[in-house]
Design an enzyme around this catalytic site. Structure first.
Site, mmCIF file in Angstrom:
data_model
loop_
_atom_site.group_PDB
_atom_site.id
_atom_site.type_symbol
_atom_site.label_atom_id
_atom_site.label_comp_id
_atom_site.label_asym_id
_atom_site.label_seq_id
_atom_site.Cartn_x
_atom_site.Cartn_y
_atom_site.Cartn_z
ATOM 1 N N TYR A 153 0.843 -1.256 0.076
ATOM 2 C CA TYR A 153 0.026 -0.099 -0.124
ATOM 3 C C TYR A 153 0.938 1.405 0.037
ATOM 4 C CZ TYR A 153 -3.775 3.259 1.659
ATOM 5 O OH TYR A 153 -4.747 4.154 1.764
ATOM 6 N N LYS A 157 1.085 4.199 -2.698
ATOM 7 C CA LYS A 157 0.714 5.651 -2.273
ATOM 8 C C LYS A 157 1.842 6.712 -2.553
ATOM 9 C CE LYS A 157 -3.794 4.815 -1.623
ATOM 10 N NZ LYS A 157 -4.724 5.143 -2.345
HETATM 11 P P1 NAP Z 1 -13.750 2.278 1.110
HETATM 12 O O1 NAP Z 1 -14.691 2.826 1.929
HETATM 13 O O2 NAP Z 1 -13.105 0.924 1.129
HETATM 14 O O3 NAP Z 1 -14.182 2.495 -0.318
HETATM 15 C C1 NAP Z 1 -13.600 2.124 -1.333
HETATM 16 C C2 NAP Z 1 -14.417 1.884 -2.715
HETATM 17 O O4 NAP Z 1 -13.849 1.632 -3.850
HETATM 18 C C3 NAP Z 1 -15.419 0.984 -2.412
HETATM 19 O O5 NAP Z 1 -16.785 0.960 -2.983
HETATM 20 C C4 NAP Z 1 -14.775 -0.454 -3.181
HETATM 21 O O6 NAP Z 1 -15.587 -1.294 -3.453
HETATM 22 C C5 NAP Z 1 -14.195 0.341 -4.427
HETATM 23 N N1 NAP Z 1 -13.223 -0.425 -5.179
HETATM 24 C C6 NAP Z 1 -12.459 -1.241 -4.684
HETATM 25 N N2 NAP Z 1 -11.506 -1.755 -5.795
HETATM 26 C C7 NAP Z 1 -12.168 -1.256 -6.630
HETATM 27 C C8 NAP Z 1 -11.528 -1.343 -8.196
HETATM 28 N N3 NAP Z 1 -10.836 -2.050 -8.537
HETATM 29 N N4 NAP Z 1 -12.229 -0.546 -9.121
HETATM 30 C C9 NAP Z 1 -13.211 0.391 -8.599
HETATM 31 N N5 NAP Z 1 -13.682 0.672 -7.471
HETATM 32 C C10 NAP Z 1 -13.114 -0.296 -6.657
HETATM 33 O O7 NAP Z 1 -12.513 3.157 1.197
HETATM 34 P P2 NAP Z 1 -11.913 4.561 1.691
HETATM 35 O O8 NAP Z 1 -11.494 4.439 3.044
HETATM 36 O O9 NAP Z 1 -13.131 5.501 1.297
HETATM 37 O O10 NAP Z 1 -10.833 5.131 0.643
HETATM 38 C C11 NAP Z 1 -10.969 5.919 -0.304
HETATM 39 C C12 NAP Z 1 -9.422 6.381 -0.777
HETATM 40 O O11 NAP Z 1 -9.035 6.873 0.136
HETATM 41 C C13 NAP Z 1 -8.506 4.846 -1.100
HETATM 42 O O12 NAP Z 1 -7.696 5.414 -2.110
HETATM 43 C C14 NAP Z 1 -7.716 4.932 0.064
HETATM 44 O O13 NAP Z 1 -6.567 4.356 -0.266
HETATM 45 C C15 NAP Z 1 -7.457 6.463 0.418
HETATM 46 N N6 NAP Z 1 -7.187 6.714 1.909
HETATM 47 C C16 NAP Z 1 -8.015 6.237 2.845
HETATM 48 C C17 NAP Z 1 -7.729 6.466 4.225
HETATM 49 C C18 NAP Z 1 -8.599 6.116 5.248
HETATM 50 O O14 NAP Z 1 -8.164 6.120 6.511
HETATM 51 N N7 NAP Z 1 -9.711 5.695 4.918
HETATM 52 C C19 NAP Z 1 -6.386 7.005 4.465
HETATM 53 C C20 NAP Z 1 -5.586 7.334 3.562
HETATM 54 C C21 NAP Z 1 -5.771 7.199 2.139
HETATM 55 P P3 NAP Z 1 -15.787 -2.580 -2.388
HETATM 56 O O15 NAP Z 1 -16.457 -1.967 -1.317
HETATM 57 O O16 NAP Z 1 -16.494 -3.574 -3.270
HETATM 58 O O17 NAP Z 1 -14.305 -3.052 -2.108
#
Ligand code: NAP
Length: 245
Positions: A153, A157
């Site tokens: 990861y 990133k």
């Molecule tokens: P999340 O709640 O898991 O939402 C991600 C969404 O992307 C889900 O609907 C997921 O579907 C979908 N997805 C997964 N694989 C995919 C693919 N191959 N093609 C298209 N869609 C796909 O994640 P989040 O926490 O909101 O994170 C959003 C972004 O922020 C990510 O890039 C993450 O790395 C980044 N981020 C998050 C955090 C944090 O603390 N949450 C911190 C830093 C960065 P499924 O539900 O079916 O998997």
């Protein structure tokens, strides 16, 4: 109406940060393309958008190049232009290096890094023809600082920061701005399995003494997507309560 009539594609908008952003952007007047692999979640986001805005769902696996091209085609047929792409979809597959499988490594690279290449390349020709556009990549403070158990990861990133700065240089002269957001620890389904002890530790380490909420990142995306950030290019905006300073 900070985003009035802008056509904005958000990948991974079926859940978490992406969903909150889609709903906020629709309220601000954008036409939102909810592009997600999860059909049920993506459709639900659009149902909510349509209560007071405009949007469509497109099923997309970002790691599939043909699907990324198809997403662009459908968006143009429906709305005739693409103003903003937010490469928000991302996954985790955590393990210590010694235990990490090749499959865990490949999955995270294919979705978090190659997925951004696929979607960006698919939209960029449209934006070049328009003479303008905005691309926002979702990095993480893990890409800046590293994190134990997340070598795959963190590599993706950190890679997105290199891509962002390179594309800001390559595409700036074509009128396309490319920036990244680096969230800290945000409460979403992605982080729902983290033990309470770790959550408390994260809060204590954060100068603002709290975890992030999805709206904290959605508002950062909004600034970068809007014309308010017209001279911002190649930036990495941390949304982390001061964790990495
Ligand atoms: P999340 O709640 O898991 O939402 C991600 C969404 O992307 C889900 O609907 C997921 O579907 C979908 N997805 C997964 N694989 C995919 C693919 N191959 N093609 C298209 N869609 C796909 O994640 P989040 O926490 O909101 O994170 C959003 C972004 O922020 C990510 O890039 C993450 O790395 C980044 N981020 C998050 C955090 C944090 O603390 N949450 C911190 C830093 C960065 P499924 O539900 O079916 O998997």
């Amino acid at each position: 109406m900070r985003l009035e009539n802008k056509v904005i594609i958000i990948t991974g908008a079926g859940s978490g940060i992406g969903k909150e952003t889609a709903l906020l952007f629709a309220r601000e007047g954008a036409k939102v393309v909810v592009a997600d692999m999860n059909e049920r979640a993506g459709e639900e986001t659009v149902v909510e958008i349509k209560k007071n805005g405009e949007g469509i769902f497109i099923k997309l696996d970002v790691s599939n190049r043909e699907q990324a091209k198809e997403m662009v085609k459908i968006t143009l047929e429906k709305y005739g232009k693409i103003d903003v792409l937010i490469n928000n979809a991302g996954i985790v597959q955590d393990a210590f290096l010694s235990k990490m499988t090749e499959d865990q490594w490949d999955k995270v690279i294919n979705i978090n890094l190659k997925g951004v290449f696929n979607c960006t390349q698919a939209v960029v020709e449209v934006m070049m023809n328009q003479g303008k556009g905005v691309i926002i990549n979702t990095s993480s403070i893990v890409g800046l600082n590293g994190n134990v158990g997340q070598v795959n990861y963190a590599a993706t990133k950190a890679g997105l920061i290199g891509m962002t700065k390179t594309l800001a240089k390559e595409l700036g002269k074509k009128g396309i701005r490319v920036n990244a957001v680096a969230p800290g620890f945000i409460t979403t389904p992605m982080t729902s399995n983290v033990p309470d002890k770790i959550l408390e530790m994260m809060k204590e380490k954060t100068p603002l003494r709290r975890l992030g909420e999805v709206k904290d990142v959605a508002y950062a995306y909004m600034y970068l997507a809007s014309d308010e950030s017209n001279f911002v290019n190649g930036a990495v905006l941390c949304v982390d309560g001061g964790l990495v300073i």
